[in-house]
Design a protein around this motif. Structure first.
Motif, PDB file in Angstrom:
ATOM      1  N   GLN A   1      -5.628  -1.161  -0.287  1.00  0.00           N
ATOM      2  CA  GLN A   1      -5.195  -0.749   1.054  1.00  0.00           C
ATOM      3  C   GLN A   1      -4.349   0.520   1.028  1.00  0.00           C
ATOM      4  OE1 GLN A   1      -3.469  -4.200   2.973  1.00  0.00           O
ATOM      5  NE2 GLN A   1      -5.487  -5.088   3.351  1.00  0.00           N
ATOM      6  N   SER A   2      -4.214   1.149  -0.134  1.00  0.00           N
ATOM      7  CA  SER A   2      -3.537   2.439  -0.217  1.00  0.00           C
ATOM      8  C   SER A   2      -4.491   3.529   0.252  1.00  0.00           C
ATOM      9  CB  SER A   2      -3.095   2.724  -1.658  1.00  0.00           C
ATOM     10  OG  SER A   2      -2.087   1.839  -2.067  1.00  0.00           O
ATOM     11  N   SER A   3      -3.935   4.712   0.534  1.00  0.00           N
ATOM     12  CA  SER A   3      -4.724   5.856   0.983  1.00  0.00           C
ATOM     13  C   SER A   3      -4.424   7.065   0.114  1.00  0.00           C
ATOM     14  CB  SER A   3      -4.377   6.222   2.433  1.00  0.00           C
ATOM     15  OG  SER A   3      -4.692   5.178   3.305  1.00  0.00           O
TER      16      SER A   3
ATOM     17  N   ILE B   1      -9.455   1.387  -1.676  1.00  0.00           N
ATOM     18  CA  ILE B   1      -8.620   2.567  -1.443  1.00  0.00           C
ATOM     19  C   ILE B   1      -9.300   3.416  -0.380  1.00  0.00           C
ATOM     20  CG2 ILE B   1      -7.620   4.659  -2.470  1.00  0.00           C
ATOM     21  CD1 ILE B   1      -6.400   2.085  -3.606  1.00  0.00           C
TER      22      ILE B   1
ATOM     23  N   LEU C   1      -3.287   2.638  -7.872  1.00  0.00           N
ATOM     24  CA  LEU C   1      -2.663   2.249  -6.607  1.00  0.00           C
ATOM     25  C   LEU C   1      -3.128   0.866  -6.163  1.00  0.00           C
ATOM     26  CD1 LEU C   1      -2.922   5.589  -4.580  1.00  0.00           C
ATOM     27  CD2 LEU C   1      -0.850   4.554  -5.537  1.00  0.00           C
TER      28      LEU C   1
ATOM     29  N   PRO D   1       0.817  -1.218   0.000  1.00  0.00           N
ATOM     30  CA  PRO D   1       0.000   0.000   0.000  1.00  0.00           C
ATOM     31  C   PRO D   1       0.852   1.270   0.000  1.00  0.00           C
ATOM     32  CG  PRO D   1      -0.759  -1.537   1.676  1.00  0.00           C
ATOM     33  CD  PRO D   1       0.545  -2.067   1.159  1.00  0.00           C
ATOM     34  N   GLN D   2       0.298   2.317  -0.577  1.00  0.00           N
ATOM     35  CA  GLN D   2       0.976   3.601  -0.647  1.00  0.00           C
ATOM     36  C   GLN D   2       0.068   4.696  -0.103  1.00  0.00           C
ATOM     37  OE1 GLN D   2       2.769   4.430  -4.534  1.00  0.00           O
ATOM     38  NE2 GLN D   2       2.719   2.239  -5.002  1.00  0.00           N
ATOM     39  N   VAL D   3       0.675   5.819   0.262  1.00  0.00           N
ATOM     40  CA  VAL D   3      -0.065   6.985   0.748  1.00  0.00           C
ATOM     41  C   VAL D   3       0.270   8.157  -0.167  1.00  0.00           C
ATOM     42  CG1 VAL D   3      -0.475   8.542   2.683  1.00  0.00           C
ATOM     43  CG2 VAL D   3       0.047   6.126   3.125  1.00  0.00           C
ATOM     44  N   TRP D   4      -0.778   8.732  -0.765  1.00  0.00           N
ATOM     45  CA  TRP D   4      -0.620   9.840  -1.689  1.00  0.00           C
ATOM     46  C   TRP D   4      -1.528  10.996  -1.288  1.00  0.00           C
ATOM     47  CZ3 TRP D   4       1.657  10.367  -6.767  1.00  0.00           C
ATOM     48  CH2 TRP D   4       2.525   9.319  -7.108  1.00  0.00           C
TER      49      TRP D   4
ATOM     50  N   ASP E   1       4.112   8.857   0.054  1.00  0.00           N
ATOM     51  CA  ASP E   1       4.872   8.196  -1.008  1.00  0.00           C
ATOM     52  C   ASP E   1       4.824   9.019  -2.286  1.00  0.00           C
ATOM     53  OD1 ASP E   1       5.600   5.595   0.276  1.00  0.00           O
ATOM     54  OD2 ASP E   1       3.415   5.436   0.444  1.00  0.00           O
TER      55      ASP E   1
ATOM     56  N   SER F   1      -6.502   6.508  -7.885  1.00  0.00           N
ATOM     57  CA  SER F   1      -7.014   5.351  -7.150  1.00  0.00           C
ATOM     58  C   SER F   1      -7.055   4.095  -8.013  1.00  0.00           C
ATOM     59  CB  SER F   1      -8.404   5.642  -6.570  1.00  0.00           C
ATOM     60  OG  SER F   1      -9.429   5.519  -7.524  1.00  0.00           O
TER      61      SER F   1
END
Length: 173
Positions: A44-46, A66, A41, A20-23, A86, A38
């Motif tokens: 489970q990314s945000s 997401i 990604l 997962p990544q956070v953007w 990220d 979205s």
């Protein structure tokens, strides 16, 4: 702009980091590029969609899996949350920032050391009533180099229906 065009513009700027990544999407508006991001990604990314207009934020939706956080902030004037992102996408938003050097210093505080920035802008330096502080790809390359970024590469381009200049997407590291 259609969603599929937005996705294709930014696709090569979103890399698989193995989880997962956070953007953030700064100046998200109604969320076209939030939605595009979205789709690229992993689950489970945000994504933190940041905009000063609550009514615009209300329209934003992302794909299942997401997590979307809607933050009502003026990304230019307000402090940005320390999220250790990220990546950040600035799609048709950096042209509203007059003092880009100060803004990029502020943005840097929210990014991980190896974070990416995806910039989507009109490829012109000529202002108008909708694009007060434009940033061509050549000017963006100079700006980000001055701020210590090592690489800026054009990753996409499309015709603009509103401008004589094309719209470009670039990946900044």
């Amino acid at each position: 702009m259609e969603l599929d065009i937005a996705i294709n513009l930014i696709r090569s700027g979103v890399e698989d980091l193995g989880g997962p990544q956070v953007w953030s999407d700064l100046g998200a508006g109604r969320g076209l590029f939030t939605q595009a991001l979205s789709t690229l990604l992993p689950v489970q990314s945000s994504i933190y969609a940041i905009d000063k207009e609550e009514t615009a934020l209300a329209h934003i939706h992302v794909k299942a899996g997401i997590t979307l956080h809607k933050l009502r902030l003026n990304f230019i004037h307000d402090d940005l949350p320390d999220l250790k992102l990220d990546g950040a996408i600035l799609a048709n938003s950096l042209h509203y920032v007059k003092d880009k050097h100060s803004f990029l210093a502020k943005l840097g505080n929210s990014l991980k050391a190896d974070a990416r920035i995806i910039l989507v802008e009109y490829d012109t330096d000529v202002p108008n009533q909708w694009v007060p502080y434009p940033l061509s790809f050549t000017s963006a390359t100079k700006l980000f180099s001055q701020k210590g970024y090592k690489s800026i590469q054009k990753i996409g381009e499309t015709i603009s229906v509103y401008q004589r200049a094309n719209i470009y997407a670039s990946l900044v590291r």
